[in-house]
Scaffold this motif. Structure first.
Motif, PDB file in Angstrom:
ATOM      1  N   LEU A 227       0.859  -1.376  -0.007  1.00  0.00           N
ATOM      2  CA  LEU A 227      -0.082   0.103   0.157  1.00  0.00           C
ATOM      3  C   LEU A 227       0.943   1.042   0.107  1.00  0.00           C
ATOM      4  CD1 LEU A 227      -2.999   1.434   0.406  1.00  0.00           C
ATOM      5  CD2 LEU A 227      -2.392   1.208   2.697  1.00  0.00           C
ATOM      6  N   ARG A 228       0.598   2.220  -0.878  1.00  0.00           N
ATOM      7  CA  ARG A 228       1.596   3.157  -1.088  1.00  0.00           C
ATOM      8  C   ARG A 228       0.692   4.600  -1.645  1.00  0.00           C
ATOM      9  NH1 ARG A 228       7.199   3.577  -2.741  1.00  0.00           N
ATOM     10  NH2 ARG A 228       7.704   5.821  -3.500  1.00  0.00           N
ATOM     11  N   TYR A 229       0.809   5.747  -0.732  1.00  0.00           N
ATOM     12  CA  TYR A 229      -0.016   6.734  -1.176  1.00  0.00           C
ATOM     13  C   TYR A 229       0.849   8.046  -0.859  1.00  0.00           C
ATOM     14  CZ  TYR A 229      -2.184   6.778   3.531  1.00  0.00           C
ATOM     15  OH  TYR A 229      -2.221   6.451   4.776  1.00  0.00           O
ATOM     16  N   GLU A 230       0.543   9.157  -1.394  1.00  0.00           N
ATOM     17  CA  GLU A 230       1.162  10.657  -0.799  1.00  0.00           C
ATOM     18  C   GLU A 230       0.297  11.059   0.414  1.00  0.00           C
ATOM     19  OE1 GLU A 230       4.180  11.527  -1.869  1.00  0.00           O
ATOM     20  OE2 GLU A 230       4.097   9.246  -2.658  1.00  0.00           O
ATOM     21  N   LEU A 231       0.823  11.474   1.332  1.00  0.00           N
ATOM     22  CA  LEU A 231      -0.096  12.352   2.346  1.00  0.00           C
ATOM     23  C   LEU A 231       0.552  13.789   2.322  1.00  0.00           C
ATOM     24  CD1 LEU A 231      -1.743  11.653   4.829  1.00  0.00           C
ATOM     25  CD2 LEU A 231       0.267  11.089   6.047  1.00  0.00           C
ATOM     26  N   VAL A 232      -0.354  14.754   2.463  1.00  0.00           N
ATOM     27  CA  VAL A 232      -0.071  16.098   2.567  1.00  0.00           C
ATOM     28  C   VAL A 232      -0.394  16.365   3.909  1.00  0.00           C
ATOM     29  CG1 VAL A 232      -0.528  18.455   1.625  1.00  0.00           C
ATOM     30  CG2 VAL A 232      -0.758  16.396  -0.006  1.00  0.00           C
ATOM     31  N   LEU A 233       0.617  17.072   4.682  1.00  0.00           N
ATOM     32  CA  LEU A 233       0.478  17.608   5.906  1.00  0.00           C
ATOM     33  C   LEU A 233       0.855  19.110   5.634  1.00  0.00           C
ATOM     34  CD1 LEU A 233       2.921  15.278   7.903  1.00  0.00           C
ATOM     35  CD2 LEU A 233       0.575  15.123   7.591  1.00  0.00           C
ATOM     36  N   SER A 234      -0.491  19.754   5.975  1.00  0.00           N
ATOM     37  CA  SER A 234      -0.631  21.183   5.592  1.00  0.00           C
ATOM     38  C   SER A 234      -0.426  22.195   6.615  1.00  0.00           C
ATOM     39  CB  SER A 234      -2.265  21.465   4.911  1.00  0.00           C
ATOM     40  OG  SER A 234      -3.164  21.199   6.051  1.00  0.00           O
ATOM     41  N   THR A 235      -0.139  21.769   7.994  1.00  0.00           N
ATOM     42  CA  THR A 235       0.031  22.671   9.036  1.00  0.00           C
ATOM     43  C   THR A 235       1.320  22.053   9.793  1.00  0.00           C
ATOM     44  OG1 THR A 235      -1.286  21.537  10.604  1.00  0.00           O
ATOM     45  CG2 THR A 235      -2.434  23.135   9.194  1.00  0.00           C
ATOM     46  N   GLN A 236       2.014  22.983  10.418  1.00  0.00           N
ATOM     47  CA  GLN A 236       3.352  22.581  11.299  1.00  0.00           C
ATOM     48  C   GLN A 236       2.775  21.707  12.532  1.00  0.00           C
ATOM     49  OE1 GLN A 236       4.389  23.467  14.595  1.00  0.00           O
ATOM     50  NE2 GLN A 236       6.320  22.432  14.082  1.00  0.00           N
ATOM     51  N   ASP A 237       1.577  21.893  12.976  1.00  0.00           N
ATOM     52  CA  ASP A 237       1.192  20.873  14.277  1.00  0.00           C
ATOM     53  C   ASP A 237       0.895  19.530  13.627  1.00  0.00           C
ATOM     54  OD1 ASP A 237       0.865  22.930  15.738  1.00  0.00           O
ATOM     55  OD2 ASP A 237      -1.072  23.274  15.561  1.00  0.00           O
ATOM     56  N   GLN A 238       0.518  19.393  12.390  1.00  0.00           N
ATOM     57  CA  GLN A 238       0.423  17.829  11.713  1.00  0.00           C
ATOM     58  C   GLN A 238       1.823  17.286  11.522  1.00  0.00           C
ATOM     59  OE1 GLN A 238      -1.823  18.505   8.170  1.00  0.00           O
ATOM     60  NE2 GLN A 238      -3.782  19.013   9.233  1.00  0.00           N
ATOM     61  N   ILE A 239       2.799  18.086  11.161  1.00  0.00           N
ATOM     62  CA  ILE A 239       4.072  17.548  11.337  1.00  0.00           C
ATOM     63  C   ILE A 239       4.597  17.340  12.328  1.00  0.00           C
ATOM     64  CG2 ILE A 239       6.381  18.046  10.465  1.00  0.00           C
ATOM     65  CD1 ILE A 239       5.015  20.065   8.470  1.00  0.00           C
ATOM     66  N   THR A 240       4.427  18.288  13.547  1.00  0.00           N
ATOM     67  CA  THR A 240       4.934  17.828  14.851  1.00  0.00           C
ATOM     68  C   THR A 240       4.199  16.662  15.429  1.00  0.00           C
ATOM     69  OG1 THR A 240       5.344  20.159  15.174  1.00  0.00           O
ATOM     70  CG2 THR A 240       4.949  18.692  17.204  1.00  0.00           C
ATOM     71  N   ASP A 241       2.920  16.434  15.244  1.00  0.00           N
ATOM     72  CA  ASP A 241       2.077  15.144  15.497  1.00  0.00           C
ATOM     73  C   ASP A 241       2.800  13.973  15.155  1.00  0.00           C
ATOM     74  OD1 ASP A 241       0.456  16.380  17.556  1.00  0.00           O
ATOM     75  OD2 ASP A 241      -1.352  16.395  16.082  1.00  0.00           O
ATOM     76  N   LEU A 242       3.121  13.895  13.647  1.00  0.00           N
ATOM     77  CA  LEU A 242       3.692  12.798  13.080  1.00  0.00           C
ATOM     78  C   LEU A 242       4.869  12.490  13.574  1.00  0.00           C
ATOM     79  CD1 LEU A 242       3.592  10.699  10.901  1.00  0.00           C
ATOM     80  CD2 LEU A 242       4.444  12.233   9.260  1.00  0.00           C
ATOM     81  N   LEU A 243       5.613  13.322  13.943  1.00  0.00           N
ATOM     82  CA  LEU A 243       7.006  13.043  14.341  1.00  0.00           C
ATOM     83  C   LEU A 243       6.832  12.427  15.881  1.00  0.00           C
ATOM     84  CD1 LEU A 243       9.426  16.087  13.778  1.00  0.00           C
ATOM     85  CD2 LEU A 243      10.128  13.611  13.869  1.00  0.00           C
ATOM     86  N   ALA A 244       5.803  12.845  16.677  1.00  0.00           N
ATOM     87  CA  ALA A 244       5.851  12.613  17.818  1.00  0.00           C
ATOM     88  C   ALA A 244       5.089  11.239  18.266  1.00  0.00           C
ATOM     89  CB  ALA A 244       4.796  13.815  18.900  1.00  0.00           C
TER      90      ALA A 244
END
Length: 284
Positions: A227-244
C-alpha cells in the motif's frame, strides 16, 4: 452485528483463566486485578516491567490520537479491515486482538466497517497505560488491557485474529493464543515510508526493514498487499504530531528535529506492506 469485549483473559502470573467478578478479574489461585473506572484492566505485573512507565508517553499518545483521528492513515485501516474479514464466515463471532493497540484507532475502524455482519469480540492490548487509558475513554465496547506481547494475558487457542501494526511481534505468543486456522495480520513500513521526513531529520538514511523475514514458526504466508500513497501535511502541528508518534522523535538529533519543526507543510510517502499469516496446527 454486535461489538463486545473479548472475555478469555488469563492471569499474567500463572496463566490460569481469569473470571470477572464485579469490578475485578480473578484466577483460581486468588490473584486479583481491578477494573479501572475508565473500563480497562492492568495485567502487566511490576516484575514483568523493564521500566517504571513503559511504552508511549502521554504526549506521544495524544499526538497519535490527533493524527490518526484526522484520517491520515485511514487507507491503512481499510486495508487491514479487508484482510481481517476476507475469510471470516458470515454471522459467526470473530475474536480479534490488536497487539500494540495504542489509543485504539484500528479497532475502532474495524468496529465501524460498513456492512459488517460478524459479531466481533475485541481486545486491545498495549504496554503503555496512557495509550490504554486513551483507548478506553473513546470506546467501552472493547476489552482494553495494559499488558505485553511477550506474555499475553490471553487463554491459549482462543483468538481468530491478531493485528500487529507497526508493532513488536512475538510469534511464539501469537501462535499460542491463535486457534488453528487463525490469522495474524501484520503491517510493516516499506523502504520509502515517510522518506521525505526522514531525509530532513537524518544526515543519512538507514533503510527500514521491508518485512522480508523468515516465515514465523507455526505460520504460513497467505497473502501480501503493498500500500502506497502520498500524504499532505498542511500545518506545522500535523508535522509535529507525526514526528511525536514515531520513534524518530527520539532517534533524531536536535538539528534534524529543528529542521522538521520549522516546516509549514510537507508531503510524505506512506509505504507499507500488509501481510496475512495463517496459524498451522495445534499449539505444541
Amino acid at each position: 452485528m454486535s461489538i463486545t469485549p473479548f472475555q478469555a483473559l488469563a492471569c499474567p502470573l500463572d496463566g490460569d483463566p481469569l473470571t470477572q467478578e464485579g469490578s475485578c478479574w480473578r484466577c483460581p489461585a486468588g490473584h486479583s486485578f481491578d477494573v479501572a473506572r475508565q473500563g480497562y484492566v492492568h495485567l502487566l505485573p511490576v516484575q514483568k516491567k523493564k521500566t517504571l512507565d513503559p511504552g508511549d508517553s502521554k504526549v506521544m499518545v495524544a499526538a497519535r490520537q490527533r493524527f490518526l483521528n484526522a484520517g491520515f492513515y485511514q487507507p491503512i485501516a481499510a486495508a487491514v479491515n479487508r484482510t481481517v474479514l476476507a475469510d471470516a464466515p458470515e454471522h459467526a463471532p470473530l475474536s480479534c486482538l490488536d497487539a500494540g493497540a495504542g489509543e485504539g484507532y484500528y479497532l475502532r475502524q474495524l468496529a465501524a466497517e460498513p456492512g459488517l455482519t460478524q459479531p466481533l469480540e475485541l481486545i486491545g492490548l498495549d504496554i503503555s497505560k496512557w495509550a490504554v487509558l486513551a483507548a478506553a475513554k473513546q470506546d467501552r465496547r472493547v476489552a482494553w488491557v495494559v499488558g505485553t506481547n511477550a506474555n499475553l494475558p490471553i487463554q491459549t487457542a482462543s483468538l481468530d485474529r491478531i493485528l500487529c501494526l507497526f508493532g513488536f511481534p512475538v510469534y511464539g505468543e501469537f501462535a499460542r493464543v491463535l486457534r488453528h486456522g487463525g490469522q495474524l495480520i501484520q503491517v510493516d513500513a516499506g523502504a520509502d515510508h515517510l522518506r521525505q521526513l526522514r531525509e530532513i531529520i537524518y544526515p543519512t538514511l538507514k533503510e527500514p526493514g521491508t518485512g522480508d523475514r523468515e516465515l514465523p514458526p507455526g505460520f504460513e504466508l497467505a497473502g501480501t498487499e503493498p500500500l502506497r500513497y502520498e500524504l499532505v501535511l498542511s500545518t506545522q502541528d500535523q508535522i509535529t504530531d507525526l514526528l511525536a508518534m514515531t520513534p524518530h522523535l527520539y532517534r533524531a538529533k536536535a538539528e534534524g528535529l529543528e529542521k522538521a519543526q520549522a516546516l509549514d507543510s510537507l508531503t510524505v510517502t506512506v509505504d507499507v506492506v500488509v501481510r496475512r499469516f495463517v496459524r498451522l496446527g495445534p499449539f505444541p
